[in-house]
Design a protein around this motif. Structure first.
Motif, PDB file in Angstrom:
ATOM      1  N   GLU A  57      14.448   2.436   4.430  1.00 52.22           N
ATOM      2  CA  GLU A  57      14.788   1.655   4.772  1.00 52.22           C
ATOM      3  C   GLU A  57      13.657  -0.186   4.689  1.00 52.22           C
ATOM      4  OE1 GLU A  57      17.724  -0.811   5.685  1.00 52.22           O
ATOM      5  OE2 GLU A  57      17.327   1.296   5.873  1.00 52.22           O
ATOM      6  N   GLU A  58      12.307  -0.043   5.129  1.00 51.52           N
ATOM      7  CA  GLU A  58      11.028  -0.925   4.999  1.00 51.52           C
ATOM      8  C   GLU A  58      11.091  -1.278   3.598  1.00 51.52           C
ATOM      9  OE1 GLU A  58       9.412   3.137   5.927  1.00 51.52           O
ATOM     10  OE2 GLU A  58      10.775   2.084   6.062  1.00 51.52           O
ATOM     11  N   HIS A  59      11.345  -0.677   2.715  1.00 55.49           N
ATOM     12  CA  HIS A  59      11.130  -1.462   1.130  1.00 55.49           C
ATOM     13  C   HIS A  59      12.562  -1.675   0.262  1.00 55.49           C
ATOM     14  CE1 HIS A  59       7.918   2.427   1.081  1.00 55.49           C
ATOM     15  NE2 HIS A  59       7.682   1.379   2.043  1.00 55.49           N
ATOM     16  N   LYS A  60      13.495  -1.778   1.178  1.00 55.95           N
ATOM     17  CA  LYS A  60      14.503  -2.681   0.753  1.00 55.95           C
ATOM     18  C   LYS A  60      14.408  -3.901   0.733  1.00 55.95           C
ATOM     19  CE  LYS A  60      18.422   0.848   2.098  1.00 55.95           C
ATOM     20  NZ  LYS A  60      19.162   1.278   2.338  1.00 55.95           N
TER      21      LYS A  60
ATOM     22  N   VAL B  50       0.553  -1.779   0.195  1.00 57.02           N
ATOM     23  CA  VAL B  50       0.175  -0.109   0.113  1.00 57.02           C
ATOM     24  C   VAL B  50       1.033   1.457  -0.208  1.00 57.02           C
ATOM     25  CG1 VAL B  50      -1.627   1.087   1.364  1.00 57.02           C
ATOM     26  CG2 VAL B  50      -2.163  -0.946   0.874  1.00 57.02           C
ATOM     27  N   GLN B  51       2.295   1.375   0.771  1.00 59.58           N
ATOM     28  CA  GLN B  51       2.630   2.466   0.260  1.00 59.58           C
ATOM     29  C   GLN B  51       3.724   2.646  -0.376  1.00 59.58           C
ATOM     30  OE1 GLN B  51       5.772   1.654   3.985  1.00 59.58           O
ATOM     31  NE2 GLN B  51       4.630   1.257   5.332  1.00 59.58           N
ATOM     32  N   GLN B  52       3.799   1.736  -1.397  1.00 56.07           N
ATOM     33  CA  GLN B  52       4.622   1.606  -2.612  1.00 56.07           C
ATOM     34  C   GLN B  52       3.257   2.440  -3.550  1.00 56.07           C
ATOM     35  OE1 GLN B  52       6.403  -2.436  -3.011  1.00 56.07           O
ATOM     36  NE2 GLN B  52       8.580  -1.105  -1.981  1.00 56.07           N
ATOM     37  N   PHE B  53       1.956   1.488  -3.267  1.00 53.02           N
ATOM     38  CA  PHE B  53       1.095   2.334  -4.450  1.00 53.02           C
ATOM     39  C   PHE B  53       0.455   3.766  -4.216  1.00 53.02           C
ATOM     40  CE2 PHE B  53      -3.308   3.329  -4.786  1.00 53.02           C
ATOM     41  CZ  PHE B  53      -3.641   2.507  -6.302  1.00 53.02           C
TER      42      PHE B  53
END
Length: 172
Positions: free
Chosen positions: A169-172, A41-44
């Motif tokens: 950091e949380e998307h790596k 959701v964060q990436q969307f």
């Protein structure tokens, strides 16, 4: 026929509208908070995009900075409050920064509605003119705030773009 009077009616409308606005912001925040636990959701939503990160940087400022208040007051309700939840911003700070909407939008629009209830056949539409003037003034202030926060976001992107472009950091 029950009549509470012009002033009491306007004050009551302002109070009810302000409470509704704060409740809506809180509920939209909580939806963002719940949905924002998902990295997908964060990436969307684009929390890793530079303009969103610039807005996050502005919203995370301590205190009531003018650019932060401009985003909270003039930014569109749904995406702004939901984004605050996704980004885990401080709820009381969000609500406090949103309070100036009472002066910028709620009071003028309650006045507009109240002024339109007057029948003024003898004064050739003066209440309609006053009502339109109040609406125009509120729209101008809202537009200026929107231009200001857009300018501030672009300035933050210009100044800190490289840092903001780094992957979370949380998307790596």
């Amino acid at each position: 026929q029950l009549s509470v009077g012009f002033a009491v009616g306007v004050v009551s409308a302002v109070i009810v509208s302000s409470l509704a606005k704060m409740m809506a912001c809180t509920l939209q925040y909580s939806m963002g908070y719940a949905m924002g636990k998902s990295v997908k959701v964060q990436q969307f939503v684009g929390v890793d995009k530079v303009p969103t990160r610039a807005m996050e940087q502005i919203l995370k400022q301590r205190g009531l900075k003018i650019d932060k208040v401009a985003i909270l007051v003039a930014g569109p309700d749904w995406p702004t409050s939901v984004l605050c939840g996704i980004l885990r911003l401080h709820v009381p700070a969000m609500l406090l920064g949103t309070l100036p909407v009472i002066l910028v939008s709620i009071i003028p629009q309650c006045l507009v509605g109240a002024l339109l209830t007057f029948q003024d056949s003898s004064s050739s539409g003066i209440m309609s003119i006053i009502s339109s003037s109040v609406t125009l003034a509120a729209a101008v202030v809202q537009a200026l705030a929107m231009f200001f926060f857009t300018y501030r976001i672009m300035k933050v992107v210009d100044e800190d773009g490289e840092k903001l472009a780094q992957e979370r950091e949380e998307h790596k």
